[in-house]
Design an enzyme around this catalytic site. Structure first.
Site, PDB file in Angstrom:
ATOM      1  CG  HIS A 150      -2.172  -0.993   1.026  1.00 24.39           C
ATOM      2  ND1 HIS A 150      -3.303  -0.521   0.860  1.00 24.39           N
ATOM      3  CD2 HIS A 150      -2.048  -2.248   1.164  1.00 24.39           C
ATOM      4  CE1 HIS A 150      -4.099  -1.799   0.753  1.00 24.39           C
ATOM      5  NE2 HIS A 150      -3.104  -2.871   0.925  1.00 24.39           N
ATOM      6  CG  ASP A 166       0.113   9.328   0.370  1.00 28.78           C
ATOM      7  OD1 ASP A 166       0.144   8.212   0.857  1.00 28.78           O
ATOM      8  OD2 ASP A 166      -0.401  10.365   0.744  1.00 28.78           O
TER       9      ASP A 166
HETATM   10  C1  GDG Z   1      -1.999   4.179   3.012  1.00 28.19           C
HETATM   11  C2  GDG Z   1      -1.125   4.844   2.010  1.00 28.19           C
HETATM   12  C3  GDG Z   1      -2.527   4.512   0.362  1.00 28.19           C
HETATM   13  C4  GDG Z   1      -8.474  10.506   7.232  1.00 28.19           C
HETATM   14  N1  GDG Z   1      -8.875  11.391   8.320  1.00 28.19           N
HETATM   15  C5  GDG Z   1     -10.154  10.859   8.934  1.00 28.19           C
HETATM   16  C6  GDG Z   1     -10.313   9.614   7.910  1.00 28.19           C
HETATM   17  N2  GDG Z   1      -9.254   9.483   6.893  1.00 28.19           N
HETATM   18  C7  GDG Z   1      -9.332   8.778   5.854  1.00 28.19           C
HETATM   19  C8  GDG Z   1      -9.320   9.361   4.683  1.00 28.19           C
HETATM   20  C9  GDG Z   1      -8.927   8.276   3.782  1.00 28.19           C
HETATM   21  C10 GDG Z   1      -7.895   7.428   4.703  1.00 28.19           C
HETATM   22  O1  GDG Z   1      -7.895   8.083   6.003  1.00 28.19           O
HETATM   23  C11 GDG Z   1      -6.318   8.029   4.577  1.00 28.19           C
HETATM   24  O2  GDG Z   1      -6.216   7.237   3.296  1.00 28.19           O
HETATM   25  P1  GDG Z   1      -4.793   7.752   2.609  1.00 28.19           P
HETATM   26  O3  GDG Z   1      -4.684   7.112   1.137  1.00 28.19           O
HETATM   27  O4  GDG Z   1      -4.931   9.268   2.285  1.00 28.19           O
HETATM   28  O5  GDG Z   1      -3.403   7.537   3.362  1.00 28.19           O
HETATM   29  P2  GDG Z   1      -2.719   6.488   4.436  1.00 28.19           P
HETATM   30  O6  GDG Z   1      -3.795   6.321   5.578  1.00 28.19           O
HETATM   31  O7  GDG Z   1      -1.420   6.861   4.794  1.00 28.19           O
HETATM   32  O8  GDG Z   1      -3.138   4.999   3.632  1.00 28.19           O
HETATM   33  C12 GDG Z   1      -1.852   5.395   0.985  1.00 28.19           C
HETATM   34  C13 GDG Z   1      -3.359   3.664   1.421  1.00 28.19           C
HETATM   35  O9  GDG Z   1      -2.833   3.168   2.420  1.00 28.19           O
HETATM   36  C14 GDG Z   1      -4.447   2.883   0.652  1.00 28.19           C
HETATM   37  O10 GDG Z   1      -3.683   1.989  -0.014  1.00 28.19           O
HETATM   38  O11 GDG Z   1      -3.530   5.398  -0.463  1.00 28.19           O
HETATM   39  O12 GDG Z   1      -0.664   5.703   0.222  1.00 28.19           O
HETATM   40  O13 GDG Z   1      -0.108   5.365   2.659  1.00 28.19           O
HETATM   41  O14 GDG Z   1      -9.853   7.391   3.500  1.00 28.19           O
HETATM   42  O15 GDG Z   1     -10.660   9.802   4.220  1.00 28.19           O
HETATM   43  N3  GDG Z   1     -11.311   9.059   8.219  1.00 28.19           N
HETATM   44  C15 GDG Z   1     -12.136   9.479   9.092  1.00 28.19           C
HETATM   45  N4  GDG Z   1     -12.112  10.308   9.970  1.00 28.19           N
HETATM   46  C16 GDG Z   1     -10.874  11.164   9.814  1.00 28.19           C
HETATM   47  O16 GDG Z   1     -10.812  12.315  10.617  1.00 28.19           O
HETATM   48  N5  GDG Z   1     -13.217   8.585   9.161  1.00 28.19           N
END
Ligand code: GDG
Length: 479
Positions: free
Chosen positions: A154, A362
């Site tokens: 990921h 990322d």
């Molecule tokens: C890893 C990889 C890859 C954020 N704040 C809240 C909240 N979130 C949710 C977002 C989004 C998720 O968390 C974050 O996803 P990301 O993709 O931005 O980043 P990582 O957590 O680092 O995830 C990344 C991912 O895995 C999937 O393969 O894309 O590159 O690092 O969905 O909306 N959700 C809630 N409250 C919040 O305050 N409920």
């Protein structure tokens, strides 16, 4: 195929945001095949591990193992999060190398292999997720497993020059190659891994994503993860979303709104983003009083020192900006160290003229896709996206920026604020097309089809043809 067996550090049994996304991704295939999901229970014990908690939900078995305190420290906090996470995000300057950690990491992977083998049937398919389990494929083979194994990373995979700073780089690469299908988020990550295999392991590339290495033939592909775009769109009209919109509107008033949503992690480029917002107000005086920014930054792994330092940096930067430019009725930048419900996030995205997604590095970045999905097609906002997020390979109609370059980022925000409606619509339509087509179901199906040679969920021919055409289009765009 037989049952799907998924393995990830945390599972859908806990409510963390990450597991939530993966749960949506895997649920159809797990439910349909009466599959199983292995992971850490989140519990720690003193001394010997207590074993495994098992329960069944909608026909899916959850098997959750406790970790000892030593394992939580060595496998999770230290090797996975203080060595692999920084190095794989190109931050080997932040990596901490502790000699014994690899043995603990390896022992946890071995223990999971034994747990899985004890319950797997010959025709099951095992899908391993992420950097916590890079040795699991090899450990399963050692235990005698001959069935199909997939591995999906990921997070980014760094160039060989950086990967080689991990002392066990060769061991990790060899163990990953014990799997049959190895998936990365982007073409860039895939090429980094293949380049390492070519240069240090004598790998040869064959037709159709096949690579011969370590005496095996493995498929190495890019499978950009998506979101459940339809579901996310539907959140916008929910009561919770609308309530969040009402509440924030009192703060924004007639101003334009800029939103950022990121776990509090140094890879997300938050200090650089705040500095660029400050530069916008410094260099473009006409924007003062005309916009407000909200950064939502739920804390993550706050026991690690770097995160505390990050917090201090953000406090200082936001204090400086609000002190210099704030007024009796205007706070330029608000930053909220707490989490919100997904529906609330959808509401906040939907009323924001600018979505700022500027990680320094990322794997994919799902916030970028959620921001696009939540926009009003008649009056969409502008996505500003780091060229170093995996999502940039797909979302090239965003304003792509170098997150290290404050002047460039400030100029992009300024451009987004004044972008004509027609251009906003054109860009959004192109982005929305990608986000909707290459959704989470597409990702799961593409990976599992490559892994099993069959679709895990029956689709009609038209649907299949549509997905194939979509895949070709994506490949062409990102070639
Ligand atoms: C890893 C990889 C890859 C954020 N704040 C809240 C909240 N979130 C949710 C977002 C989004 C998720 O968390 C974050 O996803 P990301 O993709 O931005 O980043 P990582 O957590 O680092 O995830 C990344 C991912 O895995 C999937 O393969 O894309 O590159 O690092 O969905 O909306 N959700 C809630 N409250 C919040 O305050 N409920």
């Amino acid at each position: 195929m037989g049952r799907l067996i998924a393995v990830s550090n945390r599972t859908a049994a806990d409510a963390s945001a990450r597991a939530g996304g993966l749960a949506v991704a895997l649920s159809d295939a797990l439910v349909k095949t009466n599959g199983a999901w292995f992971g850490w229970s989140g519990e720690t014990t003193q001394g010997q591990p207590r074993g495994v908690t098992m329960f069944r939900n909608e026909g899916v078995d959850f098997l959750l193992a406790d970790l000892t305190e030593e394992e939580r420290q060595g496998y999770y906090l230290s090797y996975s999060n203080s060595l692999i996470w920084p190095v794989f995000h190109y931050r080997n300057d932040l990596a901490r190398f502790v000699e014994d950690d690899f043995n603990i990491y390896s022992a946890v992977n071995d223990r999971f292999a034994r747990l899985i083998i004890a319950r797997a049937r010959d025709d099951d398919v095992i899908w391993i997720h992420d950097y916590h389990f890079m040795l699991l494929g090899e450990a399963l083979r050692r235990e005698g497993w001959t069935g199909r194994i997939g591995f999906f990373l990921h997070i980014p995979f760094p160039p060989p020059e950086i990967f080689r700073t991990v002392p066990q780089h060769y061991h990790l690469a060899r163990a990953i190659c014990a799997c049959d299908v190895i998936g990365f988020q982007s073409m860039n990550d895939r090429m980094n891994f293949i380049r390492y295999l070519r240069e240090y392991c004598g790998a040869r590339e064959r037709e159709g994503d096949i690579v011969e290495v370590f005496g095996r033939r493995v498929r190495i592909g890019a499978y950009p993860i998506g979101i459940d775009a339809e579901m996310f769109k539907s959140y916008v009209s929910s009561e919770k979303a609308q309530n969040a919109v009402r509440r924030i509107s009192r703060f924004i008033g007639e101003r334009l709104h800029v939103i950022g949503v990121d776990r509090m992690d140094y890879s997300k480029g938050l200090p650089e983003r705040f500095a660029a917002f400050g530069k916008l107000l410094d260099d473009y005086p006409e924007t003062r009083g005309k916009l407000s920014m909200t950064q939502i930054a739920p804390p993550s792994r706050s026991s690690v020192e770097e995160y505390r330092e990050l917090r201090n940096q953000l406090d200082a930067l936001s204090g400086r900006i609000n002190g210099d430019y704030g007024d009796l009725d205007w706070t330029p930048l608000r930053y909220l160290v707490r989490s919100f419900e997904r529906e609330e996030l959808a509401g906040l995205y939907s009323i924001s003229r600018v979505g700022l997604v500027t990680p320094l590095r990322d794997g994919m970045n799902l916030v970028a896709k959620e921001y696009v999905a939540a926009q009003n097609p008649e009056d969409p906002g502008v996505l500003i996206l780091s060229e170093f997020a995996g999502a940039a390979e797909q979302l090239d109609q965003a304003l792509l920026v170098n997150p290290y370059d404050a002047a460039n980022l400030a100029a992009a925000i300024n451009m987004a604020l004044y972008m004509p409606l027609e251009e906003r619509r054109e860009r959004w339509h192109a982005l929305n097309e990608i986000v909707s087509r290459y959704d989470i179901a597409w990702w799961r199906e593409k990976f599992l089809t490559d892994l099993t040679g069959e679709s895990s969920i029956a689709e009609d021919d038209a649907d299949e043809a549509r997905r194939a055409a979509a895949l070709r289009a994506w490949r062409k765009r990102s070639a």
